[in-house]
Design an enzyme around this catalytic site. Structure first.
Site, mmCIF file in Angstrom:
data_model
loop_
_atom_site.group_PDB
_atom_site.id
_atom_site.type_symbol
_atom_site.label_atom_id
_atom_site.label_comp_id
_atom_site.label_asym_id
_atom_site.label_seq_id
_atom_site.Cartn_x
_atom_site.Cartn_y
_atom_site.Cartn_z
ATOM 1 C CG LEU A 57 0.445 14.222 -4.354
ATOM 2 C CD1 LEU A 57 -0.757 14.883 -5.020
ATOM 3 C CD2 LEU A 57 1.322 15.287 -3.702
ATOM 4 C CG HIS A 58 0.816 7.774 -3.625
ATOM 5 N ND1 HIS A 58 1.196 7.822 -2.312
ATOM 6 C CD2 HIS A 58 -0.403 7.181 -3.630
ATOM 7 C CE1 HIS A 58 0.255 7.281 -1.556
ATOM 8 N NE2 HIS A 58 -0.732 6.898 -2.329
ATOM 9 C CB CYS A 117 -3.198 2.604 -6.910
ATOM 10 S SG CYS A 117 -4.498 3.859 -6.889
ATOM 11 C CD GLU A 168 -7.940 -8.246 5.587
ATOM 12 O OE1 GLU A 168 -7.483 -9.359 5.841
ATOM 13 O OE2 GLU A 168 -7.324 -7.415 4.905
ATOM 14 C CB CYS A 195 -2.801 -0.273 -3.963
ATOM 15 S SG CYS A 195 -4.138 -0.692 -2.825
ATOM 16 C CG ASN A 228 3.430 -1.595 4.123
ATOM 17 O OD1 ASN A 228 4.353 -1.819 4.883
ATOM 18 N ND2 ASN A 228 2.527 -0.655 4.355
ATOM 19 N N GLY A 239 -10.791 -0.018 -0.506
ATOM 20 C CA GLY A 239 -11.752 0.719 -1.324
ATOM 21 C C GLY A 239 -11.535 2.218 -1.381
ATOM 22 C CD GLU A 240 -11.443 7.027 -3.591
ATOM 23 O OE1 GLU A 240 -10.214 6.951 -3.577
ATOM 24 O OE2 GLU A 240 -12.076 7.881 -2.927
ATOM 25 C CB CYS A 285 -0.811 1.330 4.112
ATOM 26 S SG CYS A 285 -1.132 2.530 5.311
ATOM 27 C CB CYS A 320 -10.334 -0.743 -5.033
ATOM 28 S SG CYS A 320 -10.223 1.049 -5.254
ATOM 29 C CB CYS A 372 -7.412 1.444 9.407
ATOM 30 S SG CYS A 372 -7.132 1.542 7.645
HETATM 31 N N1 SAH Z 1 -8.558 4.302 -1.587
HETATM 32 C C1 SAH Z 1 -8.165 5.316 -0.696
HETATM 33 C C2 SAH Z 1 -7.974 4.872 0.737
HETATM 34 C C3 SAH Z 1 -7.326 3.536 1.007
HETATM 35 S S1 SAH Z 1 -5.620 3.272 0.877
HETATM 36 C C4 SAH Z 1 -6.911 5.970 -1.199
HETATM 37 O O1 SAH Z 1 -6.313 5.462 -2.136
HETATM 38 O O2 SAH Z 1 -6.565 7.018 -0.662
HETATM 39 C C5 SAH Z 1 -4.775 4.115 2.224
HETATM 40 C C6 SAH Z 1 -3.375 4.574 1.805
HETATM 41 O O3 SAH Z 1 -2.435 3.483 1.651
HETATM 42 C C7 SAH Z 1 -3.388 5.291 0.459
HETATM 43 O O4 SAH Z 1 -2.594 6.454 0.509
HETATM 44 C C8 SAH Z 1 -2.769 4.264 -0.444
HETATM 45 O O5 SAH Z 1 -2.253 4.855 -1.604
HETATM 46 C C9 SAH Z 1 -1.714 3.654 0.436
HETATM 47 N N2 SAH Z 1 -1.200 2.354 -0.023
HETATM 48 C C10 SAH Z 1 -1.809 1.460 -0.840
HETATM 49 N N3 SAH Z 1 -0.997 0.389 -1.046
HETATM 50 C C11 SAH Z 1 0.125 0.604 -0.336
HETATM 51 C C12 SAH Z 1 1.309 -0.157 -0.125
HETATM 52 N N4 SAH Z 1 1.480 -1.358 -0.681
HETATM 53 N N5 SAH Z 1 2.257 0.353 0.683
HETATM 54 C C13 SAH Z 1 2.068 1.564 1.280
HETATM 55 N N6 SAH Z 1 0.969 2.318 1.127
HETATM 56 C C14 SAH Z 1 -0.001 1.850 0.326
HETATM 57 FE FE1 SF4 Z 2 -5.858 2.972 -5.223
HETATM 58 FE FE2 SF4 Z 2 -6.843 3.322 -2.747
HETATM 59 FE FE3 SF4 Z 2 -8.083 1.672 -4.505
HETATM 60 FE FE4 SF4 Z 2 -5.725 0.978 -3.470
HETATM 61 S S1 SF4 Z 2 -7.623 1.251 -2.344
HETATM 62 S S2 SF4 Z 2 -6.338 0.802 -5.641
HETATM 63 S S3 SF4 Z 2 -4.688 2.966 -3.282
HETATM 64 S S4 SF4 Z 2 -7.815 3.879 -4.710
#
Ligand code: SAH
Ligand code: SF4
Length: 410
Positions: free
Chosen positions: A263-264, A148, A124, A151, A339, A208-209, A382, A144, A137
């Protein structure tokens, strides 16, 4: 109202996979660095004295004109075009769906052919138009390896890394669909103006990372930033990482793009839970890597992403600690309303709490924009991206819509 565009009238050549009709694989030419292109041409016996000129012509066709068919390369002889077509592919992936949100956000689902023993994959890509800019994006992996806890992508196992060609293809397809490449009858040599483009920014924030697929992401971004081709400014390319510390310095020195950190949480205990890679690379190491990030300064700040989770990380004490932790780092903070997705155990913080948090951070000298959720009606926000293989069932989708209406009154 959101809608899905019918793509069934597309020419079949636009949806050819990397395998030709006989099933034999061709080498993708998209994603090969400019410096390596001449070598690829020498490999197919193009005379040494021609390879550099040919490489630069092909580069122009691929990345300035956006062609996806060797037949369109008018200044290259028919014989040579046929030879290129025998060995290489510049085909676009098949677009399996294109959805347009009520707010103008677009989401494409692209299908990439199998690599090795694997199955075809679906990826996507989301386009977010805003006042004065448009952001794409882009995904770097299917699924991944990280998990997290908030996510949705993290619930899907890694299927595979995307190739540099597949990462770039997302940009090329989006530019095709948005009309960002010059029309076929534009005189030769004409270049796309840098202003007025639909896609002005790229964020590696899809599935993905990106730092677990460093080499391919690097090649794709170097090509996207190349001044003889797609010409996106490195200042308008942002790579978001959950914190793969050993690759952060390389991101700055070898790609030179902007950095965003997911960071979160402001203490290791909570971050271990929300972003489990923290157990490997804890906060102190991560923040040190940010302090050392090549090229970061007050004009090129690092973005710290912070998802707002009700009762988990959204107190004023958290905001205070956040400000303390980031001291000395050229930073901006991006608050992301959580989200929701079916099965997730978190709720988004109340709007009132998000504003309080943001006000505290602003009062302490940080720009802290709250990221407006975009494209929610087409599940493009996101953390909601997941591949077709794990698409939401209809019942889940309805549940999700109900959660969003109840939570945000949108
Ligand atoms: N894997 C990378 C990039 C993709 S995610 C990373 O983790 O940085 C892009 C952003 O969306 C990241 O900051 C991620 O933590 C955040 N994100 C993931 N799931 C989310 C959700 N359900 N609601 C809001 N932000 C989210
Ligand atoms: Fe974590 Fe980013 Fe992978 Fe989602 S896409 S699990 S936020 S590293």
């Amino acid at each position: 109202m959101p809608h899905t565009i019918d793509l069934t009238t597309r020419r079949s050549s636009e949806s050819t996979a990397a395998k030709d009709a006989s099933g034999s694989a061709k080498t993708p030419l998209i994603g090969v660095l400019q410096a390596d292109l001449a070598g690829k041409l020498a490999d197919i016996d193009i005379p040494e004295r021609q390879t550099r000129m040919r490489a630069s012509q092909i580069w122009h066709w691929l990345y300035v004109r956006g062609v996806s068919d060797f037949g369109a390369m008018a200044n290259i002889s028919k014989d040579l075009r046929a030879k290129l077509d025998e060995v290489f592919t510049i085909d676009r992936p098949e677009i399996t769906s294109e959805q347009v949100s009520g707010d103008g956000t677009r989401k494409w689902l692209m299908r990439f052919p199998s690599r090795g023993a694997g199955k075809p994959v679906e990826v996507e890509t989301v386009y977010i138009p805003e006042e004065g800019r448009g952001t794409l994006c882009v995904s770097s992996q299917v699924g991944c390896t990280l998990t997290c806890s908030f996510c949705h992508t993290g619930t899907q196992k890694l299927v595979r890394n995307l190739g540099a060609d597949e990462i770039l293809a997302q940009l090329l397809v989006a530019r095709d669909r948005l009309g960002d490449f010059p029309a076929a009858d534009t005189p030769q040599g004409a270049i796309v103006p840098a202003t007025g483009r639909k896609i002005s920014n790229i964020v590696m924030m899809g599935m993905g990372e990106p730092l677990y697929n460093f080499d391919n992401v690097k090649d794709a971004l170097l090509i996207a930033a190349d001044g003889d081709g797609l010409s996106l400014s490195r200042r308008r390319i942002t790579l978001s990482t959950s914190g793969v510390v050993p690759f952060i310095e390389k991101t700055g020195s070898e790609i030179g793009c902007m950095l965003a950190i997911s960071l979160h949480a402001v203490n290791d205990e909570l971050r271990d839970e929300l972003v489990p890679i923290n157990k490997k690379y804890p906060l102190a190491e991560l923040l040190q890597a940010c302090r050392d990030y090549p090229g970061a300064n007050n004009a090129r700040r690092i973005t710290f992403e912070y998802v707002m989770l009700k009762g988990v990380n959204d107190s004023l004490a958290d905001a205070k600690e956040l400000v303390r932790l980031l001291k000395g780092i050229p930073a901006k903070i991006n608050l992301i309303p959580f989200n929701p997705w079916p099965g997730s155990s978190y709720e988004c913080s109340s709007w009132e709490q998000i504003e309080k948090f943001a006000d505290f951070i602003n009062d302490n000298g940080y720009a802290s924009p709250i990221r407006t959720p975009r494209g929610r009606d087409i599940l493009a926000a996101c953390g909601q991206l997941k591949s077709e293989s794990e698409r939401l069932r209809k019942t889940d989708r309805l549940a999700l819509e109900a959660m969003m209406i109840a939570g945000h009154g949108e």
